[in-house]
Design an enzyme around this catalytic site. Sequence first.
Site, short mmCIF file in Angstrom:
data_model
loop_
_atom_site.label_atom_id
_atom_site.label_comp_id
_atom_site.label_asym_id
_atom_site.label_seq_id
_atom_site.Cartn_x
_atom_site.Cartn_y
_atom_site.Cartn_z
N ASP A 276 -88.31 17.65 19.49
CA ASP A 276 -87.52 17.63 18.27
C ASP A 276 -86.18 18.35 18.41
OD1 ASP A 276 -88.75 20.32 18.41
OD2 ASP A 276 -87.81 20.59 16.45
N ARG B 275 -89.00 13.50 16.57
CA ARG B 275 -90.25 13.55 17.35
C ARG B 275 -90.87 12.17 17.53
NH1 ARG B 275 -91.80 18.90 17.90
NH2 ARG B 275 -91.37 20.28 16.15
N PHE C 161 -80.22 18.53 26.41
CA PHE C 161 -81.17 18.70 25.31
C PHE C 161 -81.74 17.33 24.94
CE2 PHE C 161 -82.92 19.52 21.15
CZ PHE C 161 -83.55 20.73 21.37
N LYS D 1 -87.37 20.93 33.27
CA LYS D 1 -85.93 21.15 33.48
C LYS D 1 -85.76 22.34 34.42
CE LYS D 1 -84.37 21.12 28.96
NZ LYS D 1 -83.39 21.22 27.85
N GLU E 112 -97.94 20.66 27.77
CA GLU E 112 -96.65 21.01 27.16
C GLU E 112 -95.73 19.80 27.13
OE1 GLU E 112 -94.82 22.67 25.43
OE2 GLU E 112 -94.61 24.78 25.94
N ASP E 113 -94.78 19.83 26.22
CA ASP E 113 -93.79 18.75 26.17
C ASP E 113 -92.73 18.94 27.24
OD1 ASP E 113 -92.77 21.00 24.90
OD2 ASP E 113 -92.06 19.94 23.13
N ASP F 15 -88.62 24.68 30.08
CA ASP F 15 -87.18 24.93 30.10
C ASP F 15 -86.97 26.27 30.81
OD1 ASP F 15 -84.54 24.27 29.24
OD2 ASP F 15 -84.73 25.59 27.53
N LEU G 174 -94.45 29.22 28.56
CA LEU G 174 -95.65 29.02 29.38
C LEU G 174 -96.07 30.28 30.11
CD1 LEU G 174 -95.67 25.46 30.85
CD2 LEU G 174 -97.31 26.58 29.37
P1 IMP Z 1 -89.11 27.55 27.35
O1 IMP Z 1 -89.89 28.70 26.86
O2 IMP Z 1 -87.65 27.87 27.46
O3 IMP Z 1 -89.65 26.93 28.63
O4 IMP Z 1 -89.11 26.49 26.20
C1 IMP Z 1 -90.09 25.56 26.04
C2 IMP Z 1 -90.05 25.01 24.63
O5 IMP Z 1 -88.71 24.88 24.15
C3 IMP Z 1 -90.64 23.62 24.61
O6 IMP Z 1 -92.00 23.65 24.32
C4 IMP Z 1 -89.82 22.93 23.54
O7 IMP Z 1 -90.43 23.09 22.29
C5 IMP Z 1 -88.48 23.64 23.52
N1 IMP Z 1 -87.44 22.90 24.27
C6 IMP Z 1 -86.90 23.23 25.46
N2 IMP Z 1 -85.99 22.33 25.86
C7 IMP Z 1 -85.97 21.39 24.90
C8 IMP Z 1 -85.24 20.16 24.75
O8 IMP Z 1 -84.43 19.72 25.59
N3 IMP Z 1 -85.51 19.45 23.61
C9 IMP Z 1 -86.38 19.86 22.67
N4 IMP Z 1 -87.09 21.00 22.76
C10 IMP Z 1 -86.89 21.75 23.88
MG MG Z 2 -90.15 22.57 20.12
#
Ligand code: IMP
Ligand code: MG
Length: 176
Positions: free
Chosen positions: A157, A163, A150, A129, A97-98, A101, A106
């Site tokens: 992105d 990106r 962010f 994060k 994963e990138d 958050d 996940l």
């Molecule tokens: P989660 O489900 O909230 O953990 O979100 C994960 C996904 O949200 C990541 O795979 C990213 O695509 C996107 N995301 C979360 N935080 C950021 C950020 O700071 N910048 C860009 N994309 C983010």
């Molecule tokens: Mg994204």
Amino acid sequence: MADKISVLIPEEDVEKRVRELAEQISRDYEGEEVLLICILKGSVFYTCELAKRLTVPVKLDFMSVSSYGNDTVSSGRVKIIKDLDDSIEGKNVIVVEDIIDSGRTLAHLLAVLNVRAPKSIKLCTLLDKPDRREVEVNVDYVGFTIPDAFVVGYGLDYRQMYRNLPYVGVLELGKE
Ligand code: IMP
Ligand code: MG
């Protein structure tokens, strides 16, 4: 006013950390084959750089999920847009994963993948994060733990932009 991006993690630091993680993963999986699951599109750059540096046999597959739409705040909904091409049954899976958050993406993905009976499944993220976590996820490999901001670049992105930046930067939106 244009968006402003300030460097959070310089290119050299990202590269160094990716090398370290690749060494660690190669050690952990010695004598085994791994299947890297790249979560499109954010982890494309990370997955490639990591894969190039692994010394164990590697297979790649891709999956696309959506949780954000075009916003900077998670909608909490996770949808599979593109599923894997092949079965993961009996494989050593590493989900790449990138960023983690809220953890919702996940947590949902893991539930989906675990049903498919992999031999093992681990998570590898470039960025974490933890301050924003809403759902608990156990992450095995973390590149960098970052504050609640962010970020864009190195695959991440904002509305599909930025990106391709070779570093990770904090985005400050300009006024439209
Ligand atoms: P989660 O489900 O909230 O953990 O979100 C994960 C996904 O949200 C990541 O795979 C990213 O695509 C996107 N995301 C979360 N935080 C950021 C950020 O700071 N910048 C860009 N994309 C983010
Ligand atoms: Mg994204």
